[in-house]
Design an enzyme around this catalytic site. Structure first.
Site, short mmCIF file in Angstrom:
data_model
loop_
_atom_site.label_atom_id
_atom_site.label_comp_id
_atom_site.label_asym_id
_atom_site.label_seq_id
_atom_site.Cartn_x
_atom_site.Cartn_y
_atom_site.Cartn_z
N LYS A 82 -56.59 -6.11 58.14
CA LYS A 82 -56.43 -5.72 56.85
C LYS A 82 -56.28 -5.02 55.79
O LYS A 82 -56.76 -3.74 55.66
CB LYS A 82 -58.35 -6.55 56.41
CG LYS A 82 -58.37 -7.00 55.42
CD LYS A 82 -60.17 -7.09 54.97
CE LYS A 82 -60.05 -7.93 53.85
NZ LYS A 82 -60.10 -6.94 52.69
N SER A 114 -60.24 -3.80 57.54
CA SER A 114 -59.99 -2.19 56.29
C SER A 114 -60.72 -0.96 55.93
O SER A 114 -59.57 -0.15 56.37
CB SER A 114 -60.88 -3.22 54.98
OG SER A 114 -60.71 -3.00 53.63
N ASP A 121 -51.49 8.56 60.93
CA ASP A 121 -50.07 8.83 60.26
C ASP A 121 -50.55 10.55 60.31
O ASP A 121 -49.91 11.71 60.40
CB ASP A 121 -50.64 8.65 59.13
CG ASP A 121 -50.62 7.14 59.36
OD1 ASP A 121 -50.18 6.34 60.24
OD2 ASP A 121 -49.77 6.49 57.99
#
Length: 559
Positions: free
Chosen positions: A316, A291, A302
């Site tokens: 998740k 999460s 990224d």
């Protein structure tokens, strides 16, 4: 004539509206019908079932089953469980501040939290709880005793314990306090210039705790940073955004939230000035990182802002919010999915897709995984958690160590050691002497326990399968001979696996004197992922090659 025209116009409008709202009406009818069926079944059970029923339990069972068919994170929280829910979201509760666990028929203190009431009252790991406020602990489980120990801040509680190590029965009066577990249980310097922050959770203080740790480490000469998110199951989304914001430009997209309802859409951006845009970063993750941990690691990956080391994360990518219900209950409901800056959703299990024969949701198949690119052009995939840039294998521990832990022999010897030794060296320096480890070996050999190994367990399974077979008599002697060869000698294996057993035992003993922070400090020097992080940070050209996707041994590279 005009009245007739108005009537026809009204009929036409109603007809058009009916076609437009047919789906809504049909859906509303289905809801009403099934609610009526549910209430009828519920009434019939309560009136006619052969035994007395518990109406509240019946309804909760029905609600839980309904929500379980959606995903594990959509939950009904009755008023009786609100305090547990608050603890999960805040890591804060009123109580004595201690972990408890079961040992045979007893409930014991397994770890008092440093500086909290149980610790200040002198309770120690290994203490058996006999009674709380005069009510016996006999027959009670850990959940029941935990409820008895918790209570409003400032209230007094009397606890009677038995300390087997000293053969004492002790009474302790304890004043409950607000217990808040640290989001950052430890931070410090790993080596010259390399700082370390362990982040356990994302409650409302997570980003402020990380910021305070960062500033203190910077004052101590930190030039590179390791953030440890291993075992961090997540928490508040905005806290993860704030932490990413420390290391990326203001205005940067951090995580996008998309749901079925338009109002649930939100692009979470970095809203504040960063702390440091240049400091080299390593983030550690494992299968327990979920999460909010995946937002931090995935967003920094990224944006090519950090090197990710460890194991594939949990996966998740679902967002929950709570809705207030009647009678002080709540519904925690999955409303959206989140997407990292590259556009990927890292949700691993497809709860809305086809399920297996037992109704269990399945992982998204490889054939349906989509590829995305980081800012610098490295290839990442959705639907599989966060793949680390560099994978470091975990050490596989022996069956003997697993047995010693399962039988609580390491825990019990550490208790015995603590009450026989007033002090030990600092966590980083403490090592058992040869004589002390030999004492442990004698302690172990003096206890009767079954030493199970994977090979002996497989032999037992094999025997159970074939011993009724007509050919068993022909192979029985060979089986017994092989079984004898596979039987492991505890004493021999104590010697063979001494390094890993010694490490675990020393860490347990260190925890008795220096608590959780001491355990972390001691293990850092033995942690292969920490060693890899330091190696990467100390090699700038290699660090850069990981982020630009040109390294030869990375999992995440340029496409």
């Amino acid at each position: 004539m005009k009245k007739r025209q108005r009537n026809w116009l009204a009929i036409a409008l109603i007809t058009i509206a009916s076609f437009g709202s047919f789906g809504f009406v049909e859906s509303y009818f289905e809801i009403s019908k099934n609610l009526d069926i549910f209430s009828t079944v519920y009434r019939e059970i309560n009136v006619n079932y052969v035994e007395e029923t518990n109406p509240g339990k019946l309804v909760k069972t029905g609600i839980d089953a309904m929500l379980a068919s959606l995903d594990p994170y959509t939950n009904y929280i009755p008023e009786s469980d609100i305090e547990d829910y608050r603890f999960m979201t805040t890591h804060e509760y009123g109580g004595v501040g201690a972990l408890i666990g079961t040992r045979g028929e007893n409930v014991i203190i397994t770890e008092p939290y440093e500086g909290f009431p149980a610790d200040k009252a002198g309770l120690k790991a290994g203490d058996i709880i006999l009674s709380v406020d005069g009510e016996t602990a006999d027959g009670k489980n850990t959940s029941q005793l935990s409820d008895m120990l918790r209570g409003q801040n400032g209230t007094s509680i009397s606890v009677k314990i038995k300390r087997e190590a000293t053969n004492e029965v002790l009474d302790r009066d304890i004043i409950r306090e607000k217990i808040k577990l640290d989001d950052v249980p430890y931070f410090g310097m790993l080596s010259e210039g390399v700082g370390y922050i362990s982040l356990n959770s994302f409650t409302q203080t997570a980003s402020s705790d990380v910021k305070a740790a960062y500033k203190e480490l910077t004052d101590n000469g930190m030039e590179e940073l390791v953030i440890d998110l291993r075992g961090n199951g997540g928490g508040l989304l905005h806290e993860s955004v704030n932490i990413v914001n420390f290391f990326v430009e203001k205005g940067e997209d951090v995580v996008e939230v998309r749901g079925k309802v338009k109002e649930h859409y939100r692009m979470n951006k970095a809203l504040n000035a960063p702390l440091d845009l240049k400091i080299p970063l390593v983030v550690l993750i494992d299968e327990g990182s979920a999460s909010a941990s995946e937002i931090v690691s995935g967003s920094l990956q990224d944006l090519d802002r950090a090197v990710i080391i460890g194991h594939n994360s949990y996966g998740k990518g679902l967002v929950q919010t709570t809705h207030d219900l009647s009678y002080n209950s709540k519904l925690k409901l999955t409303i959206a999915k989140y997407y990292t800056p590259s556009g990927r959703c890292i949700q691993r299990i497809d709860y809305g897709g086809n399920r297996d024969a037992k109704g269990k949701a399945k992982e998204i198949p490889d054939s349906l995984l989509a590829e995305f690119t980081t800012r610098g052009g490295r290839t990442v995939k959705d639907g599989m958690g966060i793949t680390p840039d560099i994978e470091v294998e975990d050490q596989e521990y022996s069956d003997l160590l697993a047995t010693l832990l399962r039988e609580n022999l390491i825990f019990d010897f550490a208790t015995k050691f603590y009450f026989s030794n007033d002090s030990i060296a600092k966590p980083e320096d403490f090592k058992l002497t040869t004589a002390q480890f030999n004492d442990f070996k004698s302690f172990v050999m003096g206890h009767e326990f079954e030493y199970k190994t994977s090979s002996t367990e497989m032999m037992k399974e094999l025997k159970s399968v074939v011993e009724d077979d007509e050919f068993w008599t022909e192979v029985a002697s060979e089986y017994e001979a092989l079984a004898v060869k596979l039987e492991r000698d505890k004493g021999t294996d104590m010697q063979k696996f001494e390094p890993e057993i010694r490490l675990m035992l020393e860490n347990e003993i260190i925890g008795r004197y220096y608590y959780a922070k001491g355990r972390i400090r001691a293990y850092l020097s033995e942690d292969p992922k920490i060693a890899k992080a330091i190696e990467v940070l100390n090699n700038k050209s290699y660090y850069d090659s990981v982020l630009d996707g040109t390294c030869t041994d990375c999992l995440v590279k340029k496409g």
